[in-house]
Each structure stands twice: as structure tokens, then as C-alpha cells.
Motif scaffolding. Sequence first.
Motif, PDB file in Angstrom:
ATOM      1  N   HIS A 165       0.848  -1.191   0.000  1.00 13.96           N
ATOM      2  CA  HIS A 165       0.000   0.000   0.000  1.00 13.96           C
ATOM      3  C   HIS A 165       0.884   1.240   0.000  1.00 13.96           C
ATOM      4  N   ALA A 166       0.742   2.085  -1.023  1.00 12.69           N
ATOM      5  CA  ALA A 166       1.575   3.291  -1.133  1.00 12.69           C
ATOM      6  C   ALA A 166       0.823   4.563  -0.743  1.00 12.69           C
ATOM      7  N   ARG A 167      -0.481   4.569  -0.830  1.00 12.62           N
ATOM      8  CA  ARG A 167      -1.357   5.663  -0.359  1.00 12.62           C
ATOM      9  C   ARG A 167      -0.926   7.029  -0.896  1.00 12.62           C
ATOM     10  N   GLY A 168      -0.813   7.137  -2.219  1.00 15.14           N
ATOM     11  CA  GLY A 168      -0.518   8.417  -2.840  1.00 15.14           C
ATOM     12  C   GLY A 168       0.927   8.858  -2.759  1.00 15.14           C
ATOM     13  N   ARG A 169       1.826   7.955  -2.366  1.00 14.43           N
ATOM     14  CA  ARG A 169       3.232   8.314  -2.237  1.00 14.43           C
ATOM     15  C   ARG A 169       4.057   7.715  -3.378  1.00 14.43           C
ATOM     16  N   ARG A 170       5.263   8.230  -3.539  1.00 12.77           N
ATOM     17  CA  ARG A 170       6.175   7.718  -4.551  1.00 12.77           C
ATOM     18  C   ARG A 170       6.810   6.424  -4.046  1.00 12.77           C
ATOM     19  N   VAL A 171       6.940   5.456  -4.940  1.00  5.08           N
ATOM     20  CA  VAL A 171       7.587   4.180  -4.600  1.00  5.08           C
ATOM     21  C   VAL A 171       8.869   4.067  -5.409  1.00  5.08           C
ATOM     22  N   ILE A 173      12.277   1.821  -6.246  1.00  2.46           N
ATOM     23  CA  ILE A 173      12.713   0.426  -6.193  1.00  2.46           C
ATOM     24  C   ILE A 173      14.139   0.310  -6.709  1.00  2.46           C
ATOM     25  N   ALA A 174      14.999  -0.266  -5.889  1.00  2.00           N
ATOM     26  CA  ALA A 174      16.378  -0.580  -6.270  1.00  2.00           C
ATOM     27  C   ALA A 174      16.719  -1.881  -5.570  1.00  2.00           C
ATOM     28  N   ALA A 175      16.611  -2.986  -6.293  1.00  2.00           N
ATOM     29  CA  ALA A 175      16.724  -4.318  -5.700  1.00  2.00           C
ATOM     30  C   ALA A 175      17.930  -4.418  -4.767  1.00  2.00           C
ATOM     31  N   PRO A 176      17.702  -5.024  -3.574  1.00  2.00           N
ATOM     32  CA  PRO A 176      16.450  -5.648  -3.120  1.00  2.00           C
ATOM     33  C   PRO A 176      15.549  -4.710  -2.315  1.00  2.00           C
ATOM     34  N   TYR A 177      15.810  -3.390  -2.376  1.00  2.00           N
ATOM     35  CA  TYR A 177      15.100  -2.458  -1.496  1.00  2.00           C
ATOM     36  C   TYR A 177      13.927  -1.768  -2.185  1.00  2.00           C
ATOM     37  N   VAL A 178      12.921  -1.458  -1.355  1.00  2.00           N
ATOM     38  CA  VAL A 178      11.753  -0.697  -1.791  1.00  2.00           C
ATOM     39  C   VAL A 178      11.526   0.399  -0.757  1.00  2.00           C
ATOM     40  N   ALA A 179      11.403   1.635  -1.225  1.00  2.00           N
ATOM     41  CA  ALA A 179      11.132   2.760  -0.334  1.00  2.00           C
ATOM     42  C   ALA A 179       9.804   3.398  -0.727  1.00  2.00           C
ATOM     43  N   VAL A 180       8.934   3.602   0.262  1.00  7.18           N
ATOM     44  CA  VAL A 180       7.626   4.228   0.037  1.00  7.18           C
ATOM     45  C   VAL A 180       7.648   5.610   0.684  1.00  7.18           C
ATOM     46  N   GLY A 181       7.515   6.632  -0.152  1.00  6.80           N
ATOM     47  CA  GLY A 181       7.569   7.989   0.380  1.00  6.80           C
ATOM     48  C   GLY A 181       8.898   8.268   1.036  1.00  6.80           C
ATOM     49  N   ARG A 182       8.868   8.831   2.245  1.00  2.95           N
ATOM     50  CA  ARG A 182      10.089   9.172   2.974  1.00  2.95           C
ATOM     51  C   ARG A 182      10.533   8.082   3.938  1.00  2.95           C
ATOM     52  N   ALA A 183       9.830   6.960   3.932  1.00  4.26           N
ATOM     53  CA  ALA A 183      10.184   5.871   4.838  1.00  4.26           C
ATOM     54  C   ALA A 183      11.518   5.246   4.442  1.00  4.26           C
ATOM     55  N   GLU A 215      -2.241   2.156  -5.125  1.00  6.84           N
ATOM     56  CA  GLU A 215      -2.442   3.590  -4.908  1.00  6.84           C
ATOM     57  C   GLU A 215      -1.139   4.376  -4.821  1.00  6.84           C
ATOM     58  N   ALA A 216      -0.151   4.048  -5.632  1.00  3.53           N
ATOM     59  CA  ALA A 216       1.093   4.813  -5.653  1.00  3.53           C
ATOM     60  C   ALA A 216       0.936   6.056  -6.519  1.00  3.53           C
ATOM     61  N   ALA A 217       1.548   7.169  -6.087  1.00  5.63           N
ATOM     62  CA  ALA A 217       1.553   8.361  -6.922  1.00  5.63           C
ATOM     63  C   ALA A 217       2.448   8.144  -8.132  1.00  5.63           C
ATOM     64  N   ARG A 218       3.541   7.416  -7.916  1.00 10.05           N
ATOM     65  CA  ARG A 218       4.489   7.134  -8.996  1.00 10.05           C
ATOM     66  C   ARG A 218       5.346   5.945  -8.585  1.00 10.05           C
ATOM     67  N   ILE A 219       5.688   5.104  -9.541  1.00  8.16           N
ATOM     68  CA  ILE A 219       6.578   3.972  -9.279  1.00  8.16           C
ATOM     69  C   ILE A 219       7.856   4.186 -10.070  1.00  8.16           C
ATOM     70  N   GLU A 220       8.996   4.100  -9.378  1.00  6.55           N
ATOM     71  CA  GLU A 220      10.289   4.301 -10.023  1.00  6.55           C
ATOM     72  C   GLU A 220      11.121   3.022  -9.870  1.00  6.55           C
ATOM     73  N   VAL A 227      12.097  -9.645  -9.876  1.00  6.74           N
ATOM     74  CA  VAL A 227      10.727  -9.418  -9.409  1.00  6.74           C
ATOM     75  C   VAL A 227       9.987  -8.533 -10.412  1.00  6.74           C
ATOM     76  N   ARG A 228       8.804  -8.945 -10.768  1.00  9.59           N
ATOM     77  CA  ARG A 228       7.961  -8.120 -11.632  1.00  9.59           C
ATOM     78  C   ARG A 228       7.173  -7.145 -10.767  1.00  9.59           C
ATOM     79  N   VAL A 229       7.190  -5.863 -11.115  1.00 10.89           N
ATOM     80  CA  VAL A 229       6.475  -4.841 -10.368  1.00 10.89           C
ATOM     81  C   VAL A 229       5.264  -4.398 -11.182  1.00 10.89           C
ATOM     82  N   VAL A 230       4.075  -4.486 -10.570  1.00  8.12           N
ATOM     83  CA  VAL A 230       2.832  -4.173 -11.280  1.00  8.12           C
ATOM     84  C   VAL A 230       1.968  -3.273 -10.411  1.00  8.12           C
ATOM     85  N   ALA A 231       1.471  -2.195 -10.975  1.00  5.46           N
ATOM     86  CA  ALA A 231       0.482  -1.367 -10.274  1.00  5.46           C
ATOM     87  C   ALA A 231      -0.838  -2.133 -10.240  1.00  5.46           C
ATOM     88  N   ALA A 232      -1.574  -2.005  -9.156  1.00  2.84           N
ATOM     89  CA  ALA A 232      -2.807  -2.783  -8.974  1.00  2.84           C
ATOM     90  C   ALA A 232      -3.762  -2.707 -10.165  1.00  2.84           C
TER      91      ALA A 232
END
Length: 266
Positions: A165-171, A173-183, A215-220, A227-232
Motif C-alpha cells: 500500500h503506497a497511499r498516494g506516495r512515490r515508490v 525500487i532498487a533491488a532488493p530495497y523498496v522505499a515508500v515515500g520518505r520511509a 495507490e502509488a503516486a508514482r513507481i520508479e 521481481v515483476r512490479v505491477v500497479a494494482a
Amino acid sequence: MSALRVVPVRRHGRELYHVLLPDGRNVAWYERGTGRVNLLSADREESVLDALKPYLTGPVTVGPPPLPTAAELAGLALHPDDDLAPNRPGEALLVDLDRDPAPPRRLRTDPRRLDLAAEQAVGEALDRLDGAGWRALHSVPLPGGARLHHLLIGPGGVHCLRSLHARGRRVRIAAPYVAVGRAEPQPLLRRLTHDAERASLALTAEVRPVLAVVEAARIEPSDAGEVRVVAAPDLASLARTGGLLKPADVDALYARARDRNTWSRA
């Protein structure tokens, strides 16, 4: 003859219309997706079709129910406690929230509810693929308290999915890490790949990892690795692949996957 009544049911993405006698006994059912009316009693064909008339959407085939496949018989033989097919998307979270609800005056939304919303959104999208020959399982328990958010089995193979769940935040991705917003970045792709490997071991089949972002604002995805990354909203794209599994193989793998005991060796 007594009047028949029709009860609509939606199950695993399929629209079914059961035709019942006044005492509740089932005499037939119509599956809209296949256009087939399954009769349990041939002498009631005329009255059954008359009762179903408001629900029929085109030409139909009428006949006795098809014989169950070996995989369907295996599913029927499962003890209800061992059958994972009835699991709802987010089943484990629903149970956890029921046992330990958040304090009523909490200012911030319980993160479990956000995770639940993501799993439900992804699960509903996967269940809609049933008509295309795909079968989905949700909240599959693994030894050690872990679980697979979703498992999708179909003509294009087997996919292990994790909802995010991204809730309107930017996601980012740089394997193996995923950052959502400022987290802080989390090694979600490593965990997801490990989940797919465990599923592959249990099912003795190749399982591909998929991260489903809600619900991501943007996926990078600068580098998602294997891993395949797919928006819902784009999850239906998984159903466009095929040629790997025949329908009988899909049924057999699904029957194995829905058995809780299968995952004891994962």
C-alpha cells in the motif's frame, strides 16, 4: 409443479444462478461465464429455463453437470480446516484485527488496516481473472508464521504476489530495497523472492515473484531484479501470458496449493 426460485451467487469470480425448489433443494444452476445450465433432473428442463429466463444473457447449453476432474475430487476430499480456497484476501489480517483491534481514540490509522486494504484490492483484481483460466489463493500460511499474500495459478504459470500500500506516495525500487515515500528502504524484494522460492519448493513448480503496488503516486523501478512490479490497476496484464500450463496442469497445481498440508514443507 411448485414455482422455482433463483438465487444468484458469486464464487471465485464466477457468476452462478442456483435454481431451487420451495424446500431449498437445488435442481439446476446456470453459469453465466460459460453459458451452461447444469440440470440435476432432466424432466425439469422446461421449468428451469423458464425460471432462469430473466438471467440468461445469450445462447445456453443445457445438460447434466460435467463429471468432476481428479483435481476437483481431491478438493472435495479435503478437510474444511485444511482447505485454503475459502480464505479471503487479507484473511490473516482480518483475524488479527478481530482479536486485537486498535484503540478507539488512536490518531493515526492502524497500519494493519492499510495493509488489509491493499491485500483486498489486489485479491479482488486476481479473483476477476478466474474466467480467463486463472485460480487465486489468498493468505497462504507458511511454517514459522510467514505467509504468501496471494498465489496465482494459470496458463502463464504460477505467481507469488505481495501487496504494497503506497497511499498516494512515490515508490522507489532498487533491488532488493523498496522505499515508500520518505520511509526507510526495506528489503521487500529479497523477502518476496524468498517467498517465491519456498512456494516453488512446496509445489515442485517454478513460481515467479510479483510486487503489486496499490495507490502509488508514482513507481520508479530503477532495478527490480527478477521481481515483476505491477500497479494494482494493471494486474490483468498477468492473464495475457500463456502457453506454459495446460488446464489440467492448472487444476492439479491449484488442488495441491489449496491443501494446507502442502505448505508444511515450504
